[in-house]
Scaffold this active site. Sequence first.
Site, PDB file in Angstrom:
ATOM      1  N   HIS A 434       7.919   2.973  -9.372  1.00 43.57           N
ATOM      2  CA  HIS A 434       8.462   2.772  -8.030  1.00 43.57           C
ATOM      3  C   HIS A 434       8.559   1.282  -7.734  1.00 43.57           C
ATOM      4  O   HIS A 434       7.563   0.628  -7.409  1.00 43.57           O
ATOM      5  CB  HIS A 434       7.580   3.488  -6.998  1.00 43.57           C
ATOM      6  N   GLU A 446       4.609   0.333  -8.092  1.00 39.66           N
ATOM      7  CA  GLU A 446       3.707   1.485  -8.134  1.00 39.66           C
ATOM      8  C   GLU A 446       4.004   2.256  -9.413  1.00 39.66           C
ATOM      9  O   GLU A 446       5.149   2.667  -9.639  1.00 39.66           O
ATOM     10  CB  GLU A 446       3.932   2.391  -6.920  1.00 39.66           C
ATOM     11  N   ASN A 484       4.087   4.465   0.689  1.00 38.42           N
ATOM     12  CA  ASN A 484       4.887   5.182   1.686  1.00 38.42           C
ATOM     13  C   ASN A 484       4.112   6.300   2.360  1.00 38.42           C
ATOM     14  O   ASN A 484       4.396   6.660   3.499  1.00 38.42           O
ATOM     15  CB  ASN A 484       6.168   5.733   1.040  1.00 38.42           C
TER      16      ASN A 484
END
Length: 702
Positions: A434, A446, A484
Amino acid sequence: MYTLIDYSLDNELALIGLSRAPVNALGLTLRQELQAAFRQASSDPAVKALVVYGRGLPFCAGADIAEFGGAAFDAPALPQLLIELAGSSKPMVAAIGGLALGGGLELAMACGYRISEPKARLGFPEITLGLLPGAGGTQRLPRLIGAEAALETILAGQPLHAERALELGLADHLADSADELLDAARAYARELLQAGAPAQPAYPHAEPGVALPDNFFVDYTAKKSGQWKGQLAPHLALEAVRIACEQPLDVGLAREQELFLEAMDSPQFQALRHLFFAEREAGKVPGIDASLPLRPIGKVAVIGAGTMGGGIAMNFANIGMPVVLLEQKREALDRGLAQIRKNYEISAKRGKLTQEQVEQRMALLAGTLDYADLADADLVIEAVFESMEVKRQVFVTLDEICKPGAILATNTSTLDVDQIAAFTRRPQDVIGLHFFSPANVMRLLEVVRGKETALDVLATALKLGKQIGKLPVVSGVCYGFIGNRMLEPYAREAHRLLLEGATPAQIDRVLTDLGLNMGVLSMYDLVGIDVGYLIRTPLREALACDPSYYRLADELYALGRYGQKTGRGMYIYEGRERHDDPEVLAMAERLAAELGIQRRVISDQEIHDRCLFMLINEGIQILDEGIALRAGDIDLVWTCGYGFPTWLGGPLHYAGQLGLDHVLAGINQYRALLGAYGEQWFKPAALLEQLVAAGKTRISKD
Ligand code: CAA
């Protein structure tokens, strides 16, 4: 006699080789032995000059950061040791190989003469730790290179290349190569002896303040006030350099000590030191060590040439790796490649790349419309539309065409990596990578480990992440991963507070006053209210029980007000300028009435507590679930990817500063205060309750 020093004689030269792996940090034993070696050489009549060097190691990375708060000031403390060295009656040459940072550069400056290898880096990273140089750096550097250049170097915190150090007068000579450094240093020392050079050469800027314009320091502080907001160390560093310009060296050295101690006693240093060690820990994953063979990565493929895919591709071209960029349509591919070229051209215009480098990087990027061209890629990263069905099609195709052992990565920011892996017959080769937008700039990566991801795939991804200059942090699979997932309750509170009576400007101001780069509502406007809407879609059903959930954002979405890109979102935009929007305020009032929410005056404290406590609580939950390996990993994600102030150490470190009992009490207080809403959302994480019950002051799972 010495354990960390290699002491030898070369005719009239004493060679003092520092040898404390890995980076010659100046811990107590090394300081003691350096002092003893210096005294041995000083008192030996056969020795006429000294050479200090790193023996098979970098010259010196400075004070031992792990010792701060412990033996850092046990005798000889570094400042006193360097005062002794700087009083040497024999010329001393520092031979700088690899790096001279912080106390390491101060050691080099205490030696009257410095020679560096061409690839060495010299600088003062203290500011990035919430400190200032504390062993003479703020006093000797201005005298050596001038006050302004010294101030810039100290405040930048970034090391200088050896050539720049030479230009500034921080190094006297460059050796031809690292291999020749010690020989060159010896030759330099002999030259000095032959020339009858003084043990301590005169400083080129003995009075560093004389050439400065009037009010230099006041104006400088005013100019930087925005950038330094909330931070202590830059102010202290500036004060130390100001003293260097106004006081004799001994007075300045004493004052520097006081300022250094003030910085070291501050919570900001604790926070930044926590992040320093967290960053080094982040790469350590149980089961992975240097003996695990990695998968060779020589060619990368990226699917999707949009902003994200293009940015990801650039990372690999930047390190000289060939990349195939796949798109569905020729126009989209051409647009993507043109955008990459544009990005590189901008870097060239700014002097960061030569035109030749631009062309070299572009030559590494091959566009294609045909999946068959991905057959020999060692790593494929998809960056396509965030929909499970689209991902399914991509991964089914990759499973068909990719060679055995290829790593298949998804750049999803919220979708289930295990489900994506299950679209293939090789879930062990699937991983989440990510990237954060813009992917060629943002440092956070990530690395999402699926339940079947093989250890060597994870280890290869971590290594590669570092190679492309990222900070890889491992996350388990859950909605939104670490970053997130935490963003969701934090932003949810901000949206709810709008209905209860706060304004977007007030909420964002409270957050930026804390030091966040951006308020969360401005951030949603920047990322796109449509993007937020899309990401929330899978949650909507489960959260139907809260009709206020992101309600205002949903209304803005329905009106096509997507934020900056449409000129209206939570705010009205004129170019980059942001204005309050009375319509949003009216909308909030109307929705509150519809939902039966009593509007009231919301204090700044309440905004801070509700947004931050929810952020912290989710982080603790993530830690407890094992999604993150360590509290430090969570803090890195938020400081590196979401603009959380580094000097607060990240949300979980900050929770410790606020007091875990205070955070828990706050969550319980809002749970009671906010009725059904509080009951639904303000549930303290079990780990938080356990930590408070055990009287712990820091968040950790151990
Ligand atoms: N003190 C203690 N340990 C240090 C250290 C230091 N100054 N610098 C590095 N280390 C340790 C790291 O923790 C790491 O340990 P583990 O292997 O156990 O995790 C190991 O050395 C290797 O470090 P990296 O993994 O970071 O290796 P790298 O090659 O990527 O980077 C580096 C090397 C550039 C030196 C980087 O570690 C770094 O920036 N270190 C900090 C340098 C610094 O800030 N110096 C100033 C100290 S404060 C000071 O000197 C104040 C003063 O004026 C008196």
